[in-house]
Design a protein around this motif. Sequence first.
Motif, PDB file in Angstrom:
ATOM      1  N   HIS A  55       0.831  -1.192   0.000  1.00 19.16           N
ATOM      2  CA  HIS A  55       0.000   0.000   0.000  1.00 19.16           C
ATOM      3  C   HIS A  55       0.871   1.249   0.000  1.00 19.16           C
ATOM      4  CE1 HIS A  55      -3.705  -2.158   0.762  1.00 19.16           C
ATOM      5  NE2 HIS A  55      -3.064  -2.872   1.668  1.00 19.16           N
ATOM      6  N   ILE A  56       0.373   2.277  -0.583  1.00 21.71           N
ATOM      7  CA  ILE A  56       1.017   3.584  -0.525  1.00 21.71           C
ATOM      8  C   ILE A  56       0.466   4.294   0.704  1.00 21.71           C
ATOM      9  CG2 ILE A  56       1.274   5.810  -1.672  1.00 21.71           C
ATOM     10  CD1 ILE A  56       0.863   4.327  -4.317  1.00 21.71           C
ATOM     11  N   PHE A  57       1.340   4.976   1.438  1.00 24.79           N
ATOM     12  CA  PHE A  57       0.892   5.699   2.614  1.00 24.79           C
ATOM     13  C   PHE A  57       1.682   6.984   2.773  1.00 24.79           C
ATOM     14  CE2 PHE A  57       4.209   2.780   3.913  1.00 24.79           C
ATOM     15  CZ  PHE A  57       5.057   3.590   4.663  1.00 24.79           C
ATOM     16  N   LYS A  58       1.086   7.911   3.484  1.00 24.43           N
ATOM     17  CA  LYS A  58       1.748   9.161   3.825  1.00 24.43           C
ATOM     18  C   LYS A  58       1.730   9.263   5.345  1.00 24.43           C
ATOM     19  CE  LYS A  58       1.464  14.150   3.296  1.00 24.43           C
ATOM     20  NZ  LYS A  58       0.714  15.267   2.707  1.00 24.43           N
ATOM     21  N   ILE A  59       2.875   9.535   5.932  1.00 26.02           N
ATOM     22  CA  ILE A  59       2.944   9.682   7.386  1.00 26.02           C
ATOM     23  C   ILE A  59       2.534  11.097   7.748  1.00 26.02           C
ATOM     24  CG2 ILE A  59       4.465   9.655   9.393  1.00 26.02           C
ATOM     25  CD1 ILE A  59       6.061   7.471   7.922  1.00 26.02           C
ATOM     26  N   ARG A  65       0.727   8.037  12.599  1.00 29.95           N
ATOM     27  CA  ARG A  65      -0.615   8.237  12.031  1.00 29.95           C
ATOM     28  C   ARG A  65      -0.411   8.395  10.540  1.00 29.95           C
ATOM     29  NH1 ARG A  65      -4.661  12.474  11.166  1.00 29.95           N
ATOM     30  NH2 ARG A  65      -3.097  14.021  11.708  1.00 29.95           N
ATOM     31  N   ILE A  66      -1.074   7.524   9.773  1.00 30.94           N
ATOM     32  CA  ILE A  66      -0.858   7.518   8.325  1.00 30.94           C
ATOM     33  C   ILE A  66      -2.165   7.749   7.577  1.00 30.94           C
ATOM     34  CG2 ILE A  66       1.138   5.979   8.500  1.00 30.94           C
ATOM     35  CD1 ILE A  66      -0.710   3.713   7.442  1.00 30.94           C
ATOM     36  N   ASP A  67      -2.003   8.240   6.361  1.00 30.71           N
ATOM     37  CA  ASP A  67      -3.088   8.342   5.388  1.00 30.71           C
ATOM     38  C   ASP A  67      -2.881   7.155   4.456  1.00 30.71           C
ATOM     39  OD1 ASP A  67      -4.802   8.876   3.294  1.00 30.71           O
ATOM     40  OD2 ASP A  67      -4.175  10.955   3.050  1.00 30.71           O
ATOM     41  N   LEU A  68      -3.714   6.143   4.594  1.00 28.30           N
ATOM     42  CA  LEU A  68      -3.561   4.901   3.842  1.00 28.30           C
ATOM     43  C   LEU A  68      -4.065   5.064   2.423  1.00 28.30           C
ATOM     44  CD1 LEU A  68      -2.644   1.983   4.040  1.00 28.30           C
ATOM     45  CD2 LEU A  68      -4.938   1.389   4.804  1.00 28.30           C
ATOM     46  N   ASN A  69      -3.225   4.721   1.456  1.00 32.10           N
ATOM     47  CA  ASN A  69      -3.531   4.806   0.026  1.00 32.10           C
ATOM     48  C   ASN A  69      -3.926   6.209  -0.413  1.00 32.10           C
ATOM     49  OD1 ASN A  69      -2.955   2.096  -0.498  1.00 32.10           O
ATOM     50  ND2 ASN A  69      -5.000   1.490   0.151  1.00 32.10           N
ATOM     51  N   LEU A  70      -3.544   7.203   0.374  1.00 30.97           N
ATOM     52  CA  LEU A  70      -3.785   8.620   0.067  1.00 30.97           C
ATOM     53  C   LEU A  70      -5.262   8.895  -0.192  1.00 30.97           C
ATOM     54  CD1 LEU A  70      -0.669   9.168  -2.227  1.00 30.97           C
ATOM     55  CD2 LEU A  70      -0.819   9.341   0.258  1.00 30.97           C
ATOM     56  N   THR A  71      -6.130   8.320   0.652  1.00 23.95           N
ATOM     57  CA  THR A  71      -7.576   8.442   0.482  1.00 23.95           C
ATOM     58  C   THR A  71      -8.237   9.204   1.626  1.00 23.95           C
ATOM     59  OG1 THR A  71      -7.912   6.354   1.631  1.00 23.95           O
ATOM     60  CG2 THR A  71      -7.744   6.267  -0.780  1.00 23.95           C
ATOM     61  N   ASN A  72      -7.436   9.867   2.456  1.00 26.68           N
ATOM     62  CA  ASN A  72      -7.929  10.541   3.656  1.00 26.68           C
ATOM     63  C   ASN A  72      -8.515   9.572   4.675  1.00 26.68           C
ATOM     64  OD1 ASN A  72      -7.127  13.195   3.094  1.00 26.68           O
ATOM     65  ND2 ASN A  72      -8.901  13.494   1.767  1.00 26.68           N
ATOM     66  N   VAL A  73      -8.139   8.300   4.584  1.00 28.84           N
ATOM     67  CA  VAL A  73      -8.465   7.316   5.612  1.00 28.84           C
ATOM     68  C   VAL A  73      -7.260   7.270   6.533  1.00 28.84           C
ATOM     69  CG1 VAL A  73      -8.969   4.903   6.097  1.00 28.84           C
ATOM     70  CG2 VAL A  73      -9.952   5.998   4.075  1.00 28.84           C
ATOM     71  N   HIS A  74      -7.406   7.817   7.741  1.00 25.92           N
ATOM     72  CA  HIS A  74      -6.290   7.925   8.662  1.00 25.92           C
ATOM     73  C   HIS A  74      -6.377   6.826   9.713  1.00 25.92           C
ATOM     74  CE1 HIS A  74      -6.183  12.510   7.695  1.00 25.92           C
ATOM     75  NE2 HIS A  74      -5.905  11.753   6.650  1.00 25.92           N
ATOM     76  N   THR A  75      -5.214   6.256  10.019  1.00 25.28           N
ATOM     77  CA  THR A  75      -5.147   5.219  11.039  1.00 25.28           C
ATOM     78  C   THR A  75      -3.787   5.287  11.715  1.00 25.28           C
ATOM     79  OG1 THR A  75      -5.546   2.875  11.476  1.00 25.28           O
ATOM     80  CG2 THR A  75      -4.284   3.406   9.495  1.00 25.28           C
ATOM     81  N   TRP A  76      -3.692   4.724  12.908  1.00 26.82           N
ATOM     82  CA  TRP A  76      -2.434   4.654  13.642  1.00 26.82           C
ATOM     83  C   TRP A  76      -1.832   3.271  13.473  1.00 26.82           C
ATOM     84  CZ3 TRP A  76      -0.056   8.667  16.120  1.00 26.82           C
ATOM     85  CH2 TRP A  76      -0.812   9.829  16.310  1.00 26.82           C
ATOM     86  N   MET A 114      16.858   8.868   0.835  1.00 31.09           N
ATOM     87  CA  MET A 114      17.377   7.527   0.552  1.00 31.09           C
ATOM     88  C   MET A 114      16.298   6.454   0.690  1.00 31.09           C
ATOM     89  SD  MET A 114      20.364   7.806  -0.564  1.00 31.09           S
ATOM     90  CE  MET A 114      20.797   6.078  -0.613  1.00 31.09           C
ATOM     91  N   ALA A 115      15.042   6.869   0.879  1.00 34.52           N
ATOM     92  CA  ALA A 115      13.945   5.912   1.070  1.00 34.52           C
ATOM     93  C   ALA A 115      12.845   6.132   0.037  1.00 34.52           C
ATOM     94  CB  ALA A 115      13.364   6.059   2.471  1.00 34.52           C
ATOM     95  N   CYS A 116      12.224   5.028  -0.356  1.00 35.62           N
ATOM     96  CA  CYS A 116      11.091   5.062  -1.281  1.00 35.62           C
ATOM     97  C   CYS A 116       9.929   4.334  -0.613  1.00 35.62           C
ATOM     98  CB  CYS A 116      11.458   4.380  -2.597  1.00 35.62           C
ATOM     99  SG  CYS A 116      10.088   4.292  -3.759  1.00 35.62           S
ATOM    100  N   GLY A 117       8.831   5.025  -0.405  1.00 29.15           N
ATOM    101  CA  GLY A 117       7.668   4.426   0.241  1.00 29.15           C
ATOM    102  C   GLY A 117       6.620   3.911  -0.726  1.00 29.15           C
ATOM    103  N   ASN A 118       6.920   3.959  -2.021  1.00 25.79           N
ATOM    104  CA  ASN A 118       5.957   3.520  -3.020  1.00 25.79           C
ATOM    105  C   ASN A 118       6.299   2.103  -3.480  1.00 25.79           C
ATOM    106  OD1 ASN A 118       4.434   3.065  -5.361  1.00 25.79           O
ATOM    107  ND2 ASN A 118       4.421   5.231  -5.888  1.00 25.79           N
ATOM    108  N   PRO A 119       5.434   1.119  -3.229  1.00 21.85           N
ATOM    109  CA  PRO A 119       5.751  -0.266  -3.603  1.00 21.85           C
ATOM    110  C   PRO A 119       5.620  -0.541  -5.104  1.00 21.85           C
ATOM    111  CG  PRO A 119       3.560  -0.165  -2.679  1.00 21.85           C
ATOM    112  CD  PRO A 119       4.153   1.222  -2.544  1.00 21.85           C
ATOM    113  N   TYR A 120       5.113   0.412  -5.880  1.00 25.04           N
ATOM    114  CA  TYR A 120       4.857   0.187  -7.303  1.00 25.04           C
ATOM    115  C   TYR A 120       5.873   0.843  -8.227  1.00 25.04           C
ATOM    116  CZ  TYR A 120       0.473  -1.056  -5.115  1.00 25.04           C
ATOM    117  OH  TYR A 120      -0.468  -1.611  -4.300  1.00 25.04           O
TER     118      TYR A 120
END
Length: 105
Positions: A1-5, A14-25, A95-101
């Motif tokens: 999944h793509i996420f934004k911290i 606390r992240i925004d999962l799949n950049l959909t404004n669905v926030h979870t810890w 030096m990090a990539c958070g995108n799995p695609y």
Amino acid sequence: HIFKILENKNGWFRIDLNLTNVHTWVKAGTLAINSKNYDQAVLTLLEKPSAKSNVVYNTTFEATLLLIDISNEWLKVQLRNKSGKIYLGWIKKEMACGNPYTTCN
């Protein structure tokens, strides 16, 4: 999944999962990112979030990293090398990539 911290607090992100404004810890150490040391570039893990810090580990292999902590432009990560040894250290965010695609180039 793509996420934004969005936030880092007491060992949790606390992240925004799949950049959909669905926030979870999620607990620190449960999110994986990829290193961006492409073409045999060196990935250096440092003892502290400072370029002047002691080197913990160097590798030229691209790695999957567990995200442990964040401090400004630095990420504390856990890396397991090819022989199974685990290292903890700090890397710069670039030096990090958070995108799995994609490779984030």
